[in-house]
Write a protein that holds these residues in place. Sequence first.
Motif, PDB file in Angstrom:
ATOM      1  N   GLY A 165       0.793  -1.262   0.003  1.00  0.00           N
ATOM      2  CA  GLY A 165      -0.031  -0.056   0.033  1.00  0.00           C
ATOM      3  C   GLY A 165       0.784   1.225  -0.020  1.00  0.00           C
ATOM      4  N   ILE A 166       1.880   1.384   0.675  1.00  0.00           N
ATOM      5  CA  ILE A 166       2.846   2.397   0.898  1.00  0.00           C
ATOM      6  C   ILE A 166       3.455   2.835  -0.617  1.00  0.00           C
ATOM      7  CG2 ILE A 166       4.529   3.733   2.175  1.00  0.00           C
ATOM      8  CD1 ILE A 166       3.695   2.388   4.462  1.00  0.00           C
ATOM      9  N   PRO A 167       4.151   1.938  -1.145  1.00  0.00           N
ATOM     10  CA  PRO A 167       5.113   2.031  -2.213  1.00  0.00           C
ATOM     11  C   PRO A 167       3.714   2.721  -3.474  1.00  0.00           C
ATOM     12  CG  PRO A 167       5.705   0.205  -1.424  1.00  0.00           C
ATOM     13  CD  PRO A 167       4.577   0.452  -0.478  1.00  0.00           C
ATOM     14  N   ASP A 168       2.536   2.016  -3.417  1.00  0.00           N
ATOM     15  CA  ASP A 168       1.536   2.495  -4.243  1.00  0.00           C
ATOM     16  C   ASP A 168       0.929   3.899  -3.936  1.00  0.00           C
ATOM     17  OD1 ASP A 168       1.430   0.330  -6.372  1.00  0.00           O
ATOM     18  OD2 ASP A 168       0.468  -0.927  -4.929  1.00  0.00           O
ATOM     19  N   ALA A 169       1.012   4.171  -2.739  1.00  0.00           N
ATOM     20  CA  ALA A 169       0.701   5.566  -2.174  1.00  0.00           C
ATOM     21  C   ALA A 169       1.454   6.450  -2.678  1.00  0.00           C
ATOM     22  CB  ALA A 169       0.650   5.520  -0.668  1.00  0.00           C
ATOM     23  N   VAL A 170       2.846   6.109  -3.172  1.00  0.00           N
ATOM     24  CA  VAL A 170       3.937   6.782  -3.671  1.00  0.00           C
ATOM     25  C   VAL A 170       3.604   7.198  -4.998  1.00  0.00           C
ATOM     26  CG1 VAL A 170       6.278   7.231  -4.048  1.00  0.00           C
ATOM     27  CG2 VAL A 170       5.729   6.165  -1.720  1.00  0.00           C
ATOM     28  N   VAL A 171       3.351   6.006  -5.776  1.00  0.00           N
ATOM     29  CA  VAL A 171       2.988   6.121  -7.378  1.00  0.00           C
ATOM     30  C   VAL A 171       1.938   7.008  -7.548  1.00  0.00           C
ATOM     31  CG1 VAL A 171       2.421   4.605  -9.062  1.00  0.00           C
ATOM     32  CG2 VAL A 171       4.020   3.690  -7.578  1.00  0.00           C
ATOM     33  N   VAL A 172       0.902   7.021  -6.712  1.00  0.00           N
ATOM     34  CA  VAL A 172      -0.292   8.069  -6.924  1.00  0.00           C
ATOM     35  C   VAL A 172       0.061   9.460  -7.225  1.00  0.00           C
ATOM     36  CG1 VAL A 172      -2.523   8.730  -5.929  1.00  0.00           C
ATOM     37  CG2 VAL A 172      -1.945   6.101  -6.200  1.00  0.00           C
ATOM     38  N   GLN A 173       1.343   9.561  -6.283  1.00  0.00           N
ATOM     39  CA  GLN A 173       1.640  11.209  -6.133  1.00  0.00           C
ATOM     40  C   GLN A 173       2.681  11.212  -7.087  1.00  0.00           C
ATOM     41  OE1 GLN A 173       1.090  12.560  -2.124  1.00  0.00           O
ATOM     42  NE2 GLN A 173       0.628  10.368  -1.307  1.00  0.00           N
ATOM     43  N   LEU A 174       2.920  10.440  -7.813  1.00  0.00           N
ATOM     44  CA  LEU A 174       4.134  10.745  -8.976  1.00  0.00           C
ATOM     45  C   LEU A 174       3.530  11.172 -10.477  1.00  0.00           C
ATOM     46  CD1 LEU A 174       6.651   8.122  -7.946  1.00  0.00           C
ATOM     47  CD2 LEU A 174       6.791  10.627  -7.459  1.00  0.00           C
ATOM     48  N   GLN A 175       2.553  11.174 -10.398  1.00  0.00           N
ATOM     49  CA  GLN A 175       1.786  11.367 -11.880  1.00  0.00           C
ATOM     50  C   GLN A 175       1.919  12.727 -12.429  1.00  0.00           C
ATOM     51  OE1 GLN A 175      -2.100   9.727 -12.406  1.00  0.00           O
ATOM     52  NE2 GLN A 175      -1.732   8.030 -11.524  1.00  0.00           N
ATOM     53  N   HIS A 176       2.478  13.922 -11.871  1.00  0.00           N
ATOM     54  CA  HIS A 176       2.871  15.138 -12.300  1.00  0.00           C
ATOM     55  C   HIS A 176       4.256  15.251 -12.592  1.00  0.00           C
ATOM     56  CE1 HIS A 176       3.950  15.228  -8.095  1.00  0.00           C
ATOM     57  NE2 HIS A 176       4.686  16.135  -8.292  1.00  0.00           N
ATOM     58  N   LYS A 177       5.020  14.073 -12.174  1.00  0.00           N
ATOM     59  CA  LYS A 177       6.825  14.213 -12.471  1.00  0.00           C
ATOM     60  C   LYS A 177       6.693  13.935 -13.968  1.00  0.00           C
ATOM     61  CE  LYS A 177       7.809  14.152  -8.049  1.00  0.00           C
ATOM     62  NZ  LYS A 177       8.655  15.447  -7.462  1.00  0.00           N
ATOM     63  N   HIS A 223      13.036   0.695 -13.635  1.00  0.00           N
ATOM     64  CA  HIS A 223      13.933  -0.486 -13.645  1.00  0.00           C
ATOM     65  C   HIS A 223      13.627  -1.260 -12.268  1.00  0.00           C
ATOM     66  CE1 HIS A 223      17.791  -2.803 -14.728  1.00  0.00           C
ATOM     67  NE2 HIS A 223      17.300  -3.174 -13.268  1.00  0.00           N
ATOM     68  N   THR A 224      12.721  -2.385 -12.385  1.00  0.00           N
ATOM     69  CA  THR A 224      12.259  -2.746 -10.983  1.00  0.00           C
ATOM     70  C   THR A 224      12.238  -4.319 -10.934  1.00  0.00           C
ATOM     71  OG1 THR A 224      10.234  -2.345  -9.516  1.00  0.00           O
ATOM     72  CG2 THR A 224       9.893  -2.698 -12.064  1.00  0.00           C
ATOM     73  N   GLU A 225      11.708  -4.876  -9.956  1.00  0.00           N
ATOM     74  CA  GLU A 225      11.557  -6.467 -10.007  1.00  0.00           C
ATOM     75  C   GLU A 225      10.183  -6.533 -10.432  1.00  0.00           C
ATOM     76  OE1 GLU A 225      12.844  -7.591  -6.005  1.00  0.00           O
ATOM     77  OE2 GLU A 225      10.924  -7.381  -5.243  1.00  0.00           O
ATOM     78  N   MET A 226       9.076  -5.845  -9.653  1.00  0.00           N
ATOM     79  CA  MET A 226       7.699  -5.965  -9.864  1.00  0.00           C
ATOM     80  C   MET A 226       6.896  -5.044 -10.711  1.00  0.00           C
ATOM     81  SD  MET A 226       4.369  -6.416  -7.338  1.00  0.00           S
ATOM     82  CE  MET A 226       4.063  -4.437  -7.503  1.00  0.00           C
ATOM     83  N   LEU A 227       6.544  -5.564 -11.947  1.00  0.00           N
ATOM     84  CA  LEU A 227       5.465  -4.616 -12.621  1.00  0.00           C
ATOM     85  C   LEU A 227       4.227  -4.780 -12.463  1.00  0.00           C
ATOM     86  CD1 LEU A 227       5.453  -2.562 -15.186  1.00  0.00           C
ATOM     87  CD2 LEU A 227       5.283  -4.770 -16.567  1.00  0.00           C
ATOM     88  N   GLY A 228       3.497  -3.636 -11.846  1.00  0.00           N
ATOM     89  CA  GLY A 228       2.172  -3.721 -11.374  1.00  0.00           C
ATOM     90  C   GLY A 228       1.373  -2.574 -11.961  1.00  0.00           C
ATOM     91  N   ASP A 229       0.043  -2.322 -11.636  1.00  0.00           N
ATOM     92  CA  ASP A 229      -0.858  -1.566 -12.038  1.00  0.00           C
ATOM     93  C   ASP A 229      -0.474  -0.016 -11.435  1.00  0.00           C
ATOM     94  OD1 ASP A 229      -2.391  -3.658 -13.023  1.00  0.00           O
ATOM     95  OD2 ASP A 229      -4.355  -2.663 -12.354  1.00  0.00           O
ATOM     96  N   GLY A 230       0.103   0.077 -10.588  1.00  0.00           N
ATOM     97  CA  GLY A 230       0.678   1.374 -10.116  1.00  0.00           C
ATOM     98  C   GLY A 230       1.596   1.977 -11.155  1.00  0.00           C
ATOM     99  N   ILE A 231       2.769   1.211 -11.709  1.00  0.00           N
ATOM    100  CA  ILE A 231       3.794   1.709 -12.648  1.00  0.00           C
ATOM    101  C   ILE A 231       2.788   1.892 -14.005  1.00  0.00           C
ATOM    102  CG2 ILE A 231       5.540   0.668 -13.973  1.00  0.00           C
ATOM    103  CD1 ILE A 231       6.595  -0.524 -11.460  1.00  0.00           C
ATOM    104  N   LEU A 232       1.896   0.826 -14.190  1.00  0.00           N
ATOM    105  CA  LEU A 232       1.090   1.185 -15.289  1.00  0.00           C
ATOM    106  C   LEU A 232       0.575   2.533 -15.657  1.00  0.00           C
ATOM    107  CD1 LEU A 232      -0.228   0.240 -18.060  1.00  0.00           C
ATOM    108  CD2 LEU A 232      -2.091  -1.104 -16.568  1.00  0.00           C
ATOM    109  N   SER A 233      -0.289   2.755 -14.386  1.00  0.00           N
ATOM    110  CA  SER A 233      -0.819   4.055 -14.401  1.00  0.00           C
ATOM    111  C   SER A 233       0.090   5.253 -14.521  1.00  0.00           C
ATOM    112  CB  SER A 233      -1.331   4.347 -13.021  1.00  0.00           C
ATOM    113  OG  SER A 233      -0.393   4.713 -11.737  1.00  0.00           O
ATOM    114  N   LEU A 234       1.552   5.221 -14.108  1.00  0.00           N
ATOM    115  CA  LEU A 234       2.477   6.302 -14.419  1.00  0.00           C
ATOM    116  C   LEU A 234       2.927   6.335 -15.954  1.00  0.00           C
ATOM    117  CD1 LEU A 234       4.978   5.885 -11.434  1.00  0.00           C
ATOM    118  CD2 LEU A 234       3.090   7.442 -11.674  1.00  0.00           C
ATOM    119  N   ILE A 235       2.850   5.050 -16.658  1.00  0.00           N
ATOM    120  CA  ILE A 235       3.246   5.078 -17.924  1.00  0.00           C
ATOM    121  C   ILE A 235       2.011   5.604 -18.715  1.00  0.00           C
ATOM    122  CG2 ILE A 235       3.387   3.215 -19.913  1.00  0.00           C
ATOM    123  CD1 ILE A 235       4.751   1.265 -18.119  1.00  0.00           C
TER     124      ILE A 235
END
Length: 432
Positions: A219-231, A237-249
């Motif tokens: 939950g916490i790493p994904d909470a970070v992801v949610v707040q990076l969309q303005h970056k 370069h990661t181990e897990m590819l999930g929906d959080g990263i997909l949202s950034l893409i």
Amino acid sequence: MSKLQALYDSKRMTASDAAGQVRDGDTVVVPTGVGEPPALLHALSARRHALRDVAVSQILPLRKFAYLDPETRANVRHDAYFFGGANRAGGQAGWVDYVPAYFSELPMLIERGLSPADVVVSLASPMDEHGYFSLSLAPDYTMAAIRRARVVLLEVNPNVPFANGDCLVHISRVAGLVESDDELFEVGLPEIGPVQQAIGKYVAELIDDGSTLQIGYGGIPDAVVVQLQHKRELGIHTEMLGDGILSLIESGAVTNRKKTFMPGRTIATFALGSRRLYRTMHRNPGIEMHPVEFTNDPYLAARNDKLCAINATMQIDLIGQCGSESLGHLPYSGTGGQADFVRAANRSKDGKAFIVLPSTAKKGTVSRIAPVLSPGTHVTTSKNDINYVVTEYGVAQLRGKTAKQRAEALIGIAHPDFRGELRDAARKMNLL
């Protein structure tokens, strides 16, 4: 009929016949998470009473197959590389064993024969025109196991994406093919509350445009992801590819253009998300899946400048030791890739390694920042590797700091209700 199709047809069989190739004493290697093949593992479970001393080794099983049974452990047992919901209770009760190891080193352990791999079972994409299957969902340690194994069994499913990267297996290496068309296991984004949001905000403020990200599970790493969309101009370069990263893409925040290692491509070793994620991976030139000895190698990952690694822990002591995988002596998850990426971020030019945790547990009755780790706790990230620690109360930067400075900084981001007793304990330990 082409020669490849004829070869395919000759190797097609029922799941029961495929499971019949497992012998007494074999170790069966299963990919991480969604890469596990349900039909093959159900068939192995059904046959377990006829087998002796068979081990199944896997990171993060998602389904509780029937072989996960203490009554038939002498027939087929589970040796975990990492615990999840399906095998955690067995690990804590003692009838599921585990292999302590860094995620990045599992392939090496397999290749050197230190961790057995006699049979490999995996989900796979349909075969392409050149005779290759893609193990897109989790090439992780599975590719190393395939090189070592006596028998390779694939469960071919049209819902498995054909991904690019070092995740392809030729039909000539396969002993048996089982076909299925079940929908893939899906994992949505976890619920994010105010504590997670506060932690995510602190971390997001420290991530610069042009950074490359490794984002752990939770939950916490994904909470970070949610707040990076303005970056802007982020890389992955990661181990897990999930929906959080997909949202950034999808938001355009991730372009991979500024990466200094393998620019233009999102790099991962396993996928864990929704059907939308799996469809996005299919034949996508911007996404590559690679074995974990590549993705998680600290030296290789650190070739990305501004590498930011974001991982969670359950407890940290006043000098910075992180217990991220056990509750005291009871196993809860596993070492995984946390230490791999903390070290990679520390090596990276302008890199930042974040360890995130809520300040309390058990409804606010226990401080997760403790004078010492609970007795028996497995240390995941060492005091020498720790850098940024983040709770909902702020950020403590520890790398290069003295023991006394670390204690002061960590007490400063503890829950206010516990700061007094942490100070008292620190004084008794000569840390203040």
